[in-house]
Write an enzyme that holds these catalytic residues in place. Structure first.
Site, short mmCIF file in Angstrom:
data_model
loop_
_atom_site.label_atom_id
_atom_site.label_comp_id
_atom_site.label_asym_id
_atom_site.label_seq_id
_atom_site.Cartn_x
_atom_site.Cartn_y
_atom_site.Cartn_z
N GLU A 44 9.33 8.40 -16.81
CA GLU A 44 7.95 8.88 -16.94
C GLU A 44 7.38 8.52 -18.32
O GLU A 44 6.23 8.10 -18.44
CB GLU A 44 7.89 10.40 -16.75
CG GLU A 44 8.16 10.83 -15.32
CD GLU A 44 8.34 12.34 -15.21
OE1 GLU A 44 7.64 12.95 -14.41
OE2 GLU A 44 9.18 12.91 -15.92
N LYS A 74 16.52 21.55 -11.25
CA LYS A 74 15.76 20.32 -11.45
C LYS A 74 16.52 19.22 -12.17
O LYS A 74 17.24 19.44 -13.12
CB LYS A 74 14.48 20.60 -12.24
CG LYS A 74 13.47 21.45 -11.51
CD LYS A 74 12.71 20.66 -10.45
CE LYS A 74 11.96 19.55 -11.08
NZ LYS A 74 10.58 19.44 -10.75
N HIS A 93 0.83 -1.23 0.00
CA HIS A 93 0.00 0.00 0.00
C HIS A 93 0.86 1.27 0.00
O HIS A 93 0.44 2.31 0.50
CB HIS A 93 -0.96 0.04 1.20
CG HIS A 93 -1.72 -1.23 1.41
ND1 HIS A 93 -2.96 -1.46 0.88
CD2 HIS A 93 -1.38 -2.36 2.08
CE1 HIS A 93 -3.38 -2.68 1.23
NE2 HIS A 93 -2.43 -3.25 1.95
N SER A 108 14.71 21.44 -16.07
CA SER A 108 13.59 22.34 -16.31
C SER A 108 14.06 23.58 -17.05
O SER A 108 15.21 24.01 -16.89
CB SER A 108 12.99 22.73 -14.96
OG SER A 108 12.29 23.95 -15.06
#
Ligand code: ARG
Length: 488
Positions: free
Chosen positions: A288, A281, A154, A275
């Site tokens: 992704e 970043k 979980h 970024s």
């Protein structure tokens, strides 16, 4: 003049209609296979006495030239590669010769054969790539038998495990993917050629011979089935979808692990982006995209299933619409597998962060309950009650606290039943927790070492199997090449 339409149809389709209809673009994928199919068919026609030796020889020479010139030399005003190729052949050798190539076959069996030939190579390539990915995971796992980390259920801290155990879990999923691909390969490697439109042909063709020359395992028994089915595609797409589902779960872990909150890993710069506005970043874009491309592949599976649903037998042009989904999915899954291997192989691992987090969240609670069962001989459910009650208080378990709770719950002190401070201390040690879990499949270092030995054996067996399949393909294409040379 269009060799296909000149007889029956008077009006040529406009550009917009052609764009809607043509499969030329996707057919780039099957151009080489189409030439191979033509060669095998022509060789068979000659051997069966259906075409003369001289016709066979001229067609084979023409095909050789077409192959050399490539698909870009074909007339793209034709609706597909098969008819464009035939038109080009007729241009080169004349209709009296080139016009005899299509005896005893149809584009329906031709296209199904081409897709199967092309797909089987994709499946072999994919098998090798998944094997490499497993190899990378095993390599990294081999260095982290003792790297303690939290295991989650979980997405909550559950029990301590090791990085090795976690990575090996993924290898097992991918091993099953490989055996599924093998199944898809078997289903794909069947010869539909000779089914013609669907009702076979009155020419005395030899389907066993084309089966042999194209390296198929056998000919598809029923000619109506041969041109109608795309279940082999669906099976492959099912494999691709499963691989992507497995990859997406791994991608998700890599994304989570590289957050500041986890800080378990840092992906290599190659597999990261930054970024345009936030200079600090480092983003896991590759992982992704892998997660997102899972949707692309699942979509392809759904598209082909939906295209095939309720299609009356036998061939319908609908089937053409299925093929590009297959190629897009094959490209996507293969690239994703390669990315995954690269990412895992180059990431840096923050053992300290993993270790530190393994001490948060009372992940040793299960082991403590187990120790109560083993030392004080109480039922597990009772131990679960006692340890759960401590967890609620947030206190560190000591013999005194446990005695106090057990007095309330079972009216007996656990120390009177054999529980010691030492046993509690050991139960609360994540390293000890892991070391004790040495049953088959568990995270204990001795057990993950054994799992790696087994996995390595599986990998080398798969490598051998892939080698045998490639050899069979090469043997068949060698045979075809030789006989073409002899006949041309
Ligand atoms: N381009 C077609 C396909 O991919 C080839 C078969 C065409 N057959 C036909 N009867 N129109 O399915």
């Amino acid at each position: 003049m269009n060799i296909l339409r000149r007889g029956r149809l008077a009006v040529a389709p406009g550009e917009d209609i052609m764009r809607f209809t043509s499969s030329m673009d996707a057919d780039k994928r099957i151009f080489d296979a189409d030439v191979e199919v033509d060669k095998a068919h022509v060789v068979m026609l000659k051997e069966q006495g259906i075409i003369k030796d001289s016709v066979c020889s001229s067609i084979l020479c023409g095909l050789e030239k077409i192959q050399k010139d490539g698909i870009s030399a074909l007339d793209t005003s034709y609706e597909d590669v098969h008819i464009a190729l035939e038109a080009r052949l007729i241009e080169i050798v004349g209709e009296d010769i080139g016009g005899r190539m299509h005896s005893g076959r149809s584009r329906n069996d031709e296209v199904a054969t081409c897709i199967r030939l092309t797909l089987r190579m994709e499946l072999l390539g994919l098998m090798g790539e998944v094997n490499d990915l497993i190899g990378t995971l095993v390599k990294v796992a081999g260095k982290h038998h003792e790297t303690i980390m939290p295991g989650y259920t979980h997405t909550q801290h559950a029990q301590p495990t090791t990085l090795s155990h976690n990575l090996l879990a993924h290898t097992n999923a991918f091993i099953r993917d490989i055996s599924r691909i093998k199944g898809a390969y078997e289903c794909t490697n069947q010869n539909p050629l000779g089914a013609a439109a669907f009702a076979s042909t009155g020419f005395p063709i030899n389907r066993e011979r084309t089966t042999e020359l194209l390296g198929f395992d056998s000919a598809i028994e029923n000619s109506m089935d041969a041109v109608s089915t795309r279940d082999f595609m669906i099976e492959s797409l099912g494999c691709f979808s499963n691989i992507m589902a497995n990859l997406s779960r791994m991608a998700e872990e890599l994304i989570l692990w590289s957050t500041s909150e986890f800080g378990f890993i840092e992906l290599d710069d190659q597999y990261s982006s930054t970024s345009s506005i936030m200079p600090q970043k480092k983003n896991p874009d590759i992982a992704e995209l892998m997660r997102a491309k899972t949707g692309t592949v699942h979509g392809a599976l759904m598209s082909v299933l939906t295209i095939c649903k309720a299609l009356p037998y036998s061939y319908n042009r609908d089937l053409q619409e299925a093929t590009p989904h297959l190629w897009r999915a094959a490209d996507t899954v293969r690239a994703s597998v390669r990315m995954a291997s690269g990412m895992v192989g180059t990431m840096s691992i923050r053992k300290d962060a993993m270790n530190k987090t393994a001490n948060i969240g009372f992940m040793t609670a299960t082991e403590l309950a187990d120790v109560l069962v083993r030392t004080a001989d109480i039922p597990f459910r009772t131990a679960h009650h006692i340890v759960g009650s401590i967890a609620k208080t947030g206190k560190t378990p000591t013999l005194a606290i446990l005695d106090e709770l057990s007095s309330e719950i079972i009216h007996e002190k656990l120390s009177d039943r054999g529980l010691s401070e030492k046993a509690i201390r050991e139960a609360l040690d994540p390293v000890d927790n892991v070391r004790k879990r040495e049953v088959l499949g568990g995270p204990a270092p001795c057990e993950t070492k054994r799992q790696i030995t087994v996995m390595k054996k599986k990998l080398s067996r798969i490598q051998k199997d892939i080698g045998v399949l490639y050899e069979k393909r090469e043997e068949a294409s060698g045979k075809l090449e030789k006989v073409c040379k002899k006949y041309s």
